[in-house]
Design an enzyme around this catalytic site. Structure first.
Site, mmCIF file in Angstrom:
data_model
loop_
_atom_site.group_PDB
_atom_site.id
_atom_site.type_symbol
_atom_site.label_atom_id
_atom_site.label_comp_id
_atom_site.label_asym_id
_atom_site.label_seq_id
_atom_site.Cartn_x
_atom_site.Cartn_y
_atom_site.Cartn_z
ATOM 1 N N HIS A 122 -10.466 -5.349 -2.992
ATOM 2 C CA HIS A 122 -9.153 -5.536 -2.557
ATOM 3 C C HIS A 122 -8.968 -5.979 -1.109
ATOM 4 O O HIS A 122 -10.069 -5.642 -0.361
ATOM 5 C CB HIS A 122 -7.913 -4.599 -2.903
ATOM 6 N N ASP A 144 0.758 -1.172 -0.128
ATOM 7 C CA ASP A 144 -0.071 0.023 0.010
ATOM 8 C C ASP A 144 0.958 1.133 0.140
ATOM 9 O O ASP A 144 1.921 1.384 0.777
ATOM 10 C CB ASP A 144 -1.114 0.060 1.176
ATOM 11 N N ILE A 145 0.445 2.272 -1.006
ATOM 12 C CA ILE A 145 1.486 3.342 -1.020
ATOM 13 C C ILE A 145 1.243 4.254 0.233
ATOM 14 O O ILE A 145 2.133 5.172 0.488
ATOM 15 C CB ILE A 145 1.028 4.224 -2.221
ATOM 16 N N GLU A 174 -12.192 3.876 -0.892
ATOM 17 C CA GLU A 174 -11.353 4.993 -1.916
ATOM 18 C C GLU A 174 -11.158 4.451 -3.100
ATOM 19 O O GLU A 174 -11.289 5.263 -3.993
ATOM 20 C CB GLU A 174 -10.078 4.955 -1.029
ATOM 21 N N HIS A 220 -6.898 -5.725 2.405
ATOM 22 C CA HIS A 220 -5.753 -5.087 3.199
ATOM 23 C C HIS A 220 -5.045 -6.255 4.066
ATOM 24 O O HIS A 220 -5.830 -6.770 4.830
ATOM 25 C CB HIS A 220 -5.996 -3.958 3.778
HETATM 26 P P1 5GP Z 1 -9.747 1.634 0.397
HETATM 27 O O1 5GP Z 1 -10.396 1.541 -1.013
HETATM 28 O O2 5GP Z 1 -10.021 -0.161 0.833
HETATM 29 O O3 5GP Z 1 -10.634 2.315 1.335
HETATM 30 O O4 5GP Z 1 -8.352 1.849 0.605
HETATM 31 C C1 5GP Z 1 -7.570 1.821 -0.715
HETATM 32 C C2 5GP Z 1 -6.181 1.663 -0.383
HETATM 33 O O5 5GP Z 1 -5.490 1.770 -1.505
HETATM 34 C C3 5GP Z 1 -5.621 2.876 0.590
HETATM 35 O O6 5GP Z 1 -4.937 2.237 1.514
HETATM 36 C C4 5GP Z 1 -4.522 3.906 -0.278
HETATM 37 O O7 5GP Z 1 -3.498 4.193 0.581
HETATM 38 C C5 5GP Z 1 -4.281 2.519 -1.278
HETATM 39 N N1 5GP Z 1 -3.954 3.212 -2.498
HETATM 40 C C6 5GP Z 1 -4.435 4.078 -3.056
HETATM 41 N N2 5GP Z 1 -3.884 4.417 -4.470
HETATM 42 C C7 5GP Z 1 -3.030 3.592 -4.539
HETATM 43 C C8 5GP Z 1 -1.711 3.572 -5.467
HETATM 44 O O8 5GP Z 1 -1.598 4.144 -6.438
HETATM 45 N N3 5GP Z 1 -0.678 2.593 -5.078
HETATM 46 C C9 5GP Z 1 -0.737 1.832 -4.119
HETATM 47 N N4 5GP Z 1 0.286 0.942 -4.077
HETATM 48 N N5 5GP Z 1 -1.709 2.047 -3.054
HETATM 49 C C10 5GP Z 1 -2.850 2.618 -3.120
#
Ligand code: 5GP
Length: 132
Positions: free
Chosen positions: A93, A29-30, A88, A95
């Site tokens: 996906h 995760d970035i 987001e 985590h």
């Molecule tokens: P969620 O959609 O489960 O709320 O979170 C999405 C996750 O994707 C976040 O933890 C965010 O840091 C990660 N994320 C968003 N954009 C990128 C990216 O371009 N590269 C990576 N490696 N992670 C990302």
């Protein structure tokens, strides 16, 4: 329009890739909430995790288990935790969060700072334990 994760899968955006199969990719995760925070992503672009077809849900969990065990071996946390959120990025996906302390908070938004050098090192330590 493709999701950011599809762009990563297609190599348009770089990532610290931990593992890849025909159906899945796993990368750091970035914006991690712990060192080694890894995302396991089915390549098929489906928004909501609970809309995944049964077989893809099962294989996603099987790959997640494999990567969690690789995190355990490579980074030696107490355990590895799991979150499915998806607020987001509209591309299903999982985590995987290494838990290094008994009282560690496992909540997205509680980010830790990890340098590029550390990201490469973390990725290599996990990848070394993957045999997918
Ligand atoms: P969620 O959609 O489960 O709320 O979170 C999405 C996750 O994707 C976040 O933890 C965010 O840091 C990660 N994320 C968003 N954009 C990128 C990216 O371009 N590269 C990576 N490696 N992670 C990302």
């Amino acid at each position: 329009m493709s999701t950011i994760f599809t762009k990563i899968i297609e190599g348009e955006i770089p990532c610290h890739k931990v593992a890849e199969t025909d159906e899945h990719i796993a990368f750091l995760d970035i914006n991690p909430i712990a060192e080694g925070h890894t995302l396991v992503v089915p390549k098929k672009e489906i928004d909501y995790f609970f809309d995944l077809p049964d077989d893809l849900m099962q294989s996603t969990m099987a790959v997640s288990r494999h990567i969690a065990k690789a995190i355990d071996k490579g980074l030696n946390p107490l355990r590895t935790g799991i979150i499915v959120q998806g607020l987001e990025v509209p591309h299903a996906h999982v985590h995987l969060i290494p838990l290094y302390k008994e009282n560690q908070v496992m909540a997205l938004g509680h980010n830790v700072s990890v340098s590029e050098e550390q990201m490469v090192e973390l990725k290599e330590k996990i990848t070394a334990e993957v045999s997918l």
